[in-house]
Scaffold this motif. Structure first.
Motif, PDB file in Angstrom:
ATOM      1  N   SER A   2       0.808  -1.209   0.000  1.00  0.00           N
ATOM      2  CA  SER A   2       0.000   0.000   0.000  1.00  0.00           C
ATOM      3  C   SER A   2       0.847   1.267   0.000  1.00  0.00           C
ATOM      4  O   SER A   2       2.002   1.260   0.429  1.00  0.00           O
ATOM      5  CB  SER A   2      -0.881  -0.022   1.256  1.00  0.00           C
ATOM      6  OG  SER A   2      -1.547   1.184   1.427  1.00  0.00           O
ATOM      7  N   LEU A   3       0.236   2.341  -0.450  1.00  0.00           N
ATOM      8  CA  LEU A   3       0.826   3.676  -0.347  1.00  0.00           C
ATOM      9  C   LEU A   3      -0.011   4.544   0.596  1.00  0.00           C
ATOM     10  O   LEU A   3       0.226   5.747   0.703  1.00  0.00           O
ATOM     11  CB  LEU A   3       0.909   4.340  -1.729  1.00  0.00           C
ATOM     12  CG  LEU A   3       1.882   3.701  -2.702  1.00  0.00           C
ATOM     13  CD1 LEU A   3       1.758   4.330  -4.082  1.00  0.00           C
ATOM     14  CD2 LEU A   3       3.313   3.810  -2.207  1.00  0.00           C
ATOM     15  N   ASP A   4      -0.983   3.930   1.273  1.00  0.00           N
ATOM     16  CA  ASP A   4      -1.840   4.678   2.188  1.00  0.00           C
ATOM     17  C   ASP A   4      -1.028   5.253   3.336  1.00  0.00           C
ATOM     18  O   ASP A   4      -0.008   4.673   3.756  1.00  0.00           O
ATOM     19  CB  ASP A   4      -2.919   3.775   2.776  1.00  0.00           C
ATOM     20  CG  ASP A   4      -3.935   3.317   1.756  1.00  0.00           C
ATOM     21  OD1 ASP A   4      -4.038   3.953   0.680  1.00  0.00           O
ATOM     22  OD2 ASP A   4      -4.617   2.313   2.021  1.00  0.00           O
ATOM     23  N   PRO A   5      -1.474   6.381   3.901  1.00  0.00           N
ATOM     24  CA  PRO A   5      -0.794   6.927   5.081  1.00  0.00           C
ATOM     25  C   PRO A   5      -0.811   5.927   6.231  1.00  0.00           C
ATOM     26  O   PRO A   5      -1.753   5.143   6.367  1.00  0.00           O
ATOM     27  CB  PRO A   5      -1.626   8.161   5.431  1.00  0.00           C
ATOM     28  CG  PRO A   5      -2.325   8.527   4.160  1.00  0.00           C
ATOM     29  CD  PRO A   5      -2.583   7.222   3.455  1.00  0.00           C
ATOM     30  N   ILE A   6       0.214   5.968   7.040  1.00  0.00           N
ATOM     31  CA  ILE A   6       0.282   5.177   8.268  1.00  0.00           C
ATOM     32  C   ILE A   6      -0.231   6.087   9.379  1.00  0.00           C
ATOM     33  O   ILE A   6       0.242   7.219   9.513  1.00  0.00           O
ATOM     34  CB  ILE A   6       1.728   4.730   8.555  1.00  0.00           C
ATOM     35  CG1 ILE A   6       2.236   3.848   7.412  1.00  0.00           C
ATOM     36  CG2 ILE A   6       1.810   4.014   9.898  1.00  0.00           C
ATOM     37  CD1 ILE A   6       3.734   3.625   7.438  1.00  0.00           C
ATOM     38  N   THR A  90       9.110  11.547   2.841  1.00  0.00           N
ATOM     39  CA  THR A  90       7.700  11.424   3.163  1.00  0.00           C
ATOM     40  C   THR A  90       7.369  12.556   4.137  1.00  0.00           C
ATOM     41  O   THR A  90       8.213  13.402   4.435  1.00  0.00           O
ATOM     42  CB  THR A  90       7.417  10.042   3.775  1.00  0.00           C
ATOM     43  OG1 THR A  90       8.312   9.810   4.859  1.00  0.00           O
ATOM     44  CG2 THR A  90       7.586   8.948   2.730  1.00  0.00           C
ATOM     45  N   VAL A 109       0.316  10.999  11.469  1.00  0.00           N
ATOM     46  CA  VAL A 109       0.046  10.508  10.123  1.00  0.00           C
ATOM     47  C   VAL A 109       1.344  10.580   9.330  1.00  0.00           C
ATOM     48  O   VAL A 109       1.930  11.658   9.181  1.00  0.00           O
ATOM     49  CB  VAL A 109      -1.061  11.329   9.420  1.00  0.00           C
ATOM     50  CG1 VAL A 109      -1.283  10.816   8.002  1.00  0.00           C
ATOM     51  CG2 VAL A 109      -2.356  11.285  10.220  1.00  0.00           C
ATOM     52  N   SER A 111       2.720  10.124   5.758  1.00  0.00           N
ATOM     53  CA  SER A 111       2.149  10.063   4.418  1.00  0.00           C
ATOM     54  C   SER A 111       3.143  10.508   3.351  1.00  0.00           C
ATOM     55  O   SER A 111       4.323  10.677   3.624  1.00  0.00           O
ATOM     56  CB  SER A 111       0.903  10.951   4.355  1.00  0.00           C
ATOM     57  OG  SER A 111       1.273  12.303   4.540  1.00  0.00           O
ATOM     58  N   ASN A 112       2.606  10.718   2.168  1.00  0.00           N
ATOM     59  CA  ASN A 112       3.362  11.167   0.998  1.00  0.00           C
ATOM     60  C   ASN A 112       4.191  10.039   0.386  1.00  0.00           C
ATOM     61  O   ASN A 112       5.232  10.279  -0.208  1.00  0.00           O
ATOM     62  CB  ASN A 112       4.235  12.383   1.309  1.00  0.00           C
ATOM     63  CG  ASN A 112       4.508  13.212   0.067  1.00  0.00           C
ATOM     64  OD1 ASN A 112       3.624  13.407  -0.743  1.00  0.00           O
ATOM     65  ND2 ASN A 112       5.726  13.686  -0.077  1.00  0.00           N
ATOM     66  N   TRP A 113       3.709   8.814   0.556  1.00  0.00           N
ATOM     67  CA  TRP A 113       4.358   7.670  -0.070  1.00  0.00           C
ATOM     68  C   TRP A 113       4.097   7.731  -1.567  1.00  0.00           C
ATOM     69  O   TRP A 113       2.986   8.023  -1.996  1.00  0.00           O
ATOM     70  CB  TRP A 113       3.821   6.370   0.523  1.00  0.00           C
ATOM     71  CG  TRP A 113       4.079   6.275   2.001  1.00  0.00           C
ATOM     72  CD1 TRP A 113       3.185   6.538   2.995  1.00  0.00           C
ATOM     73  CD2 TRP A 113       5.307   5.945   2.633  1.00  0.00           C
ATOM     74  NE1 TRP A 113       3.786   6.372   4.216  1.00  0.00           N
ATOM     75  CE2 TRP A 113       5.096   6.010   4.021  1.00  0.00           C
ATOM     76  CE3 TRP A 113       6.570   5.595   2.162  1.00  0.00           C
ATOM     77  CZ2 TRP A 113       6.087   5.734   4.947  1.00  0.00           C
ATOM     78  CZ3 TRP A 113       7.563   5.312   3.097  1.00  0.00           C
ATOM     79  CH2 TRP A 113       7.316   5.390   4.474  1.00  0.00           C
ATOM     80  N   GLU A 118       6.685   1.336  -1.834  1.00  0.00           N
ATOM     81  CA  GLU A 118       5.832   0.407  -1.082  1.00  0.00           C
ATOM     82  C   GLU A 118       6.641  -0.466  -0.124  1.00  0.00           C
ATOM     83  O   GLU A 118       6.237  -0.669   1.021  1.00  0.00           O
ATOM     84  CB  GLU A 118       5.023  -0.491  -2.033  1.00  0.00           C
ATOM     85  CG  GLU A 118       3.983   0.247  -2.842  1.00  0.00           C
ATOM     86  CD  GLU A 118       4.493   0.806  -4.169  1.00  0.00           C
ATOM     87  OE1 GLU A 118       3.679   1.233  -4.982  1.00  0.00           O
ATOM     88  OE2 GLU A 118       5.736   0.805  -4.395  1.00  0.00           O
ATOM     89  N   ARG A 121       7.767   1.574   2.840  1.00  0.00           N
ATOM     90  CA  ARG A 121       6.626   1.841   3.715  1.00  0.00           C
ATOM     91  C   ARG A 121       6.333   0.646   4.612  1.00  0.00           C
ATOM     92  O   ARG A 121       5.992   0.814   5.788  1.00  0.00           O
ATOM     93  CB  ARG A 121       5.389   2.179   2.885  1.00  0.00           C
ATOM     94  CG  ARG A 121       4.188   2.550   3.747  1.00  0.00           C
ATOM     95  CD  ARG A 121       2.900   2.508   2.923  1.00  0.00           C
ATOM     96  NE  ARG A 121       1.738   2.715   3.759  1.00  0.00           N
ATOM     97  CZ  ARG A 121       1.182   1.763   4.517  1.00  0.00           C
ATOM     98  NH1 ARG A 121       1.683   0.550   4.570  1.00  0.00           N
ATOM     99  NH2 ARG A 121       0.117   2.048   5.238  1.00  0.00           N
TER     100      ARG A 121
END
Length: 139
Positions: A2-6, A90, A109, A111-113, A118, A121
């Protein structure tokens, strides 16, 4: 992958300002030394509110970020490239808000992946653990 924010959150029993100071100025006191280039020589984290964020190991500093926003009453944001190249930075965005039951809700948060990061991340599984260490420190 995923590239979703953690996203990670914790509520701490201190004011928003105390939570902010504990997260920023005292980061080196709660950061896990095992997540640094050399745990044995780790002595802290230096954050310039107008510039770099660096791991401190004895006389050496390893820059791994740059402050983007410094607001002691609610928000800390930085570019973040710990463990990956600076040109693939990121964004770490941390918000501090009053919690309904008292204390402060800290919401992180990461983000910015971008496509191609991937696998990098997937290595960032420690934010919840770090926030628990932080919560113990400020409580």
């Amino acid at each position: 992958m995923s590239l979703d924010p953690i996203v990670a959150e914790v509520t701490v029993p201190v004011t928003v300002t105390e939570a902010f100071v504990g997260f920023t100025a005292q980061m080196g006191e709660w950061w896990d030394p095992m997540l640094t280039p050399d745990a044995a020589t780790f002595s802290g984290i230096a954050i310039d509110p107008n510039g770099p964020v660096a791991m401190v190991h004895e006389d050496e500093q390893y820059v791994w970020g740059r402050v983007m926003e410094w607001d002691p009453i609610g928000r800390y944001t930085q570019e973040f490239w710990l463990g990956h190249p600076e040109d693939e930075a990121t964004v770490l965005d941390v918000r501090f808000t009053e919690a309904e039951a008292g204390g402060t809700l800290v919401r992180l948060v990461h983000s910015n992946w971008v496509p191609g990061t991937e696998e990098v991340r997937e290595k960032y599984t420690h934010w919840a653990d770090l926030l628990r260490r932080y919560a113990v420190h400020v409580s």
